[in-house]
Design an enzyme around this catalytic site. Structure first.
Site, PDB file in Angstrom:
ATOM      1  N   SER A  95      24.726  16.132  28.178  1.00  0.00           N
ATOM      2  CA  SER A  95      23.970  16.168  29.491  1.00  0.00           C
ATOM      3  C   SER A  95      22.801  15.448  29.045  1.00  0.00           C
ATOM      4  O   SER A  95      22.200  14.674  30.177  1.00  0.00           O
ATOM      5  CB  SER A  95      23.568  17.596  30.192  1.00  0.00           C
ATOM      6  N   THR A 148      19.447  18.323  31.779  1.00  0.00           N
ATOM      7  CA  THR A 148      19.549  17.474  33.228  1.00  0.00           C
ATOM      8  C   THR A 148      18.362  17.447  33.700  1.00  0.00           C
ATOM      9  O   THR A 148      18.050  16.302  34.057  1.00  0.00           O
ATOM     10  CB  THR A 148      20.871  17.893  33.912  1.00  0.00           C
ATOM     11  N   GLU A 270      20.520  20.640  40.448  1.00  0.00           N
ATOM     12  CA  GLU A 270      21.786  20.450  39.597  1.00  0.00           C
ATOM     13  C   GLU A 270      22.360  21.928  39.808  1.00  0.00           C
ATOM     14  O   GLU A 270      21.905  23.061  39.679  1.00  0.00           O
ATOM     15  CB  GLU A 270      21.042  20.678  38.221  1.00  0.00           C
ATOM     16  N   ASP A 275      29.486  23.415  34.767  1.00  0.00           N
ATOM     17  CA  ASP A 275      29.686  23.056  33.270  1.00  0.00           C
ATOM     18  C   ASP A 275      29.629  24.349  32.287  1.00  0.00           C
ATOM     19  O   ASP A 275      30.704  24.513  31.294  1.00  0.00           O
ATOM     20  CB  ASP A 275      28.324  22.489  32.751  1.00  0.00           C
ATOM     21  N   HIS A 279      32.916  25.699  30.074  1.00  0.00           N
ATOM     22  CA  HIS A 279      32.770  25.777  28.586  1.00  0.00           C
ATOM     23  C   HIS A 279      33.308  27.092  27.988  1.00  0.00           C
ATOM     24  O   HIS A 279      34.059  27.198  27.100  1.00  0.00           O
ATOM     25  CB  HIS A 279      31.317  26.031  28.168  1.00  0.00           C
ATOM     26  N   HIS A 318      29.625  14.284  33.378  1.00  0.00           N
ATOM     27  CA  HIS A 318      30.776  14.387  32.675  1.00  0.00           C
ATOM     28  C   HIS A 318      31.490  15.509  33.128  1.00  0.00           C
ATOM     29  O   HIS A 318      31.269  16.478  33.943  1.00  0.00           O
ATOM     30  CB  HIS A 318      30.265  14.480  31.063  1.00  0.00           C
TER      31      HIS A 318
END
Length: 501
Positions: A95, A148, A270, A275, A279, A318
């Site tokens: 990030s 980010t 954000e 994310d 993970h 991503h």
């Protein structure tokens, strides 16, 4: 004097140099032009979000909630495309490098914030916006000092230096900081013992630490930190009663404060825990953070409709994982059952680890999965969980799955019946980032006829700069230069398990 030294001096001096239209690293053949300027800019980052995440949330929302995702409606009607995500020296970004591409318009090495591998600092676009009088806001479900948000406002060689980044935030002076990360601000958990809350208060900020305090505060400048680390997952906030504000509630607090500034504002929002859920291979946690992002997206589009001098840019930095809804049954006719089974998930794996502790009994494990994940574990799976928590025996392997013990807790409940799912038929290829292209969407007035297509992630910087009337170019570094530096300093390369965004 070397060209790089000249460029470095220009950045340090804060000079805004002319930027030739469309100059980027990556895919210069496609150069979309907005054709107008905007007073305000909102950048909404879906961190770690893939088209697979979209497909699952789209289907679940239609099938189980009876409504269409707001994101789906925008994709059907407004300019959208895809971006390539690679960083300067890796086809798989993280990030900070992805954020640098957005905010600085150049490729960088994974691991640093608005900086090249040789220490050359870059000017993030929110810093340039502040120089011309714009108010600045950062709202996130991660630590507010995470990669980010930080990549849009400060330069630091180490994205993990969050205690220092918190100090840089104090120096930078954005009008709104909302997210997690108490340990980087309170005196007793900071290595230097500084009380940054007091320092922010002395600079005129309202300091809030709960959803109730956020709702009551009338401070024009505000810092709100609502958890020790990242904010809890939306699935835990919603179903386990965790008392933190939602992403939508934080954005609701930020918008009127920023809109009050005469020169306009820039805001980064954000949805960072999408994310993290990917993970740890947690389909329920991913789903509800995507749905929470969609509720926030609807709020933002309503604001843009009421303030037509605002551009909303929605982007993923991503993909992570990703979780994929696989076909099941003859002719895949049983596939949708897996979506129904997601409805029984009522907590994240992160929450379940807290419930189980470090030495759970077998009955505790069975009951936790039944009550919180809607899954009946077999005896071998129960033992798999116990071994992961007590003896650090992880499955299926540590190369593909890097966030433990959570990945093993996920693997214990993986779908094993190809004919008719009795568990969500969502599989993860890894617990890491991927190289796939991801979404980019624009919403606002005056965008009719604009085509985006496939872009490089650095071109997001050009779109933001055009929207705000900011024309400058950061120094570039070649991949060859960066690789030579990394060979000389191998300790500067992050291990994958250290990269969480």
């Amino acid at each position: 004097m070397r060209r790089r030294e000249l460029l470095k001096g220009a950045v340090l001096a804060g000079a805004l140099a002319a930027l030739p239209r469309g100059v980027t690293q990556g895919a210069p053949q496609n150069r979309p032009v907005l054709g107008r300027r905007y007073r305000n800019l909102i950048v909404f980052v879906y961190d770690g979000f893939s088209w697979e995440d979209y497909a699952i949330a789209q289907a679940y929302s239609r099938r189980r909630l009876g409504r269409t995702l707001h994101l789906e409606k925008l994709l059907a009607r407004y300019p959208n495309g895809q971006i390539n995500t690679h960083s300067l020296t890796s086809y798989v970004t993280e990030s900070s490098a992805a954020g640098n591409a957005f905010s600085c318009g150049v490729k960088t090495v994974n691991g640093g914030l608005a900086i090249h591998a040789d220490g050359t600092p870059l000017k993030p676009i929110f810093a340039a916006a502040k120089e011309v009088g714009k108010a600045v806001g950062l709202v996130t479900t991660t630590t507010v000092t995470h990669a980010t948000p930080a990549s849009f406002v400060v330069s630091n060689p180490d994205r993990n230096a969050e205690a220092r980044i918190a100090e840089q935030y104090l120096e930078f002076g954005a009008e709104v900081y909302l997210g997690g990360g108490n340990r980087f601000f309170q005196a007793r958990s900071r290595p230097d013992g500084k009380d940054l809350y007091e320092a922010f208060s002395q600079k005129g900020y309202g300091v809030v630490r709960s959803a109730e305090e956020l709702a009551r505060s009338n401070a024009s400048r505000i810092i709100g930190i609502f958890s020790e680390s990242h904010l809890p997952y939306e699935i835990d906030r919603r179903f386990q009663g965790v008392g933190v504000p939602s992403l939508k509630e934080m954005v609701q607090a930020a918008l009127p404060r920023l809109a009050a500034y005469r020169q306009g504002f820039v805001l980064q929002v954000e949805a960072g825990r999408i994310d993290h859920a990917n993970h740890i291979n947690d389909p329920g946690a991913t789903l509800w953070d995507v749905l929470a992002a969609d509720e926030t997206l609807e709020l933002l589009t309503t604001f843009v409709d009421q303030h037509p001098d605002t551009l909303l840019l929605v982007v993923s930095d991503h993909a992570t994982g990703p979780g994929v809804l696989y076909g099941a049954g003859r002719s895949y006719l049983e596939s949708s059952i897996g979506l129904d089974l997601l409805a029984a998930q009522r907590a994240s794996l992160e929450w379940m680890r807290r419930v189980l502790g470090e030495r759970p009994e077998a009955d505790q494990v069975r009951e936790a999965y039944r009550a919180l994940k809607g899954v009946a574990l077999e005896e071998a799976e129960v033992q798999m969980v116990i071994e992961a928590l007590t003896r650090k025996v992880y499955r299926p392997d540590a190369v593909r799955y890097g966030i433990q013990p959570d990945n093993t807790l996920s693997w214990a409940m993986v779908q094993r019946n190809p004919s008719r799912p009795d568990r969500p038929n969502i599989g993860f290829g890894s617990g890491q980032h991927t190289a796939s292209p991801v979404m980019l969407l624009l919403y606002g007035q005056g965008l009719r006829g604009l085509s985006l297509g496939l872009l490089d992630n650095t071109q997001v910087f050009g779109l933001m700069g055009e929207a705000l009337g900011l024309r400058y170019q950061n120094p570039t570094m070649s991949e060859e230069e960066a690789l030579e530096l990394l060979k000389a300093r191998p300790q500067g390369v992050l291990h994958p398990s250290e990269v969480w965004a």
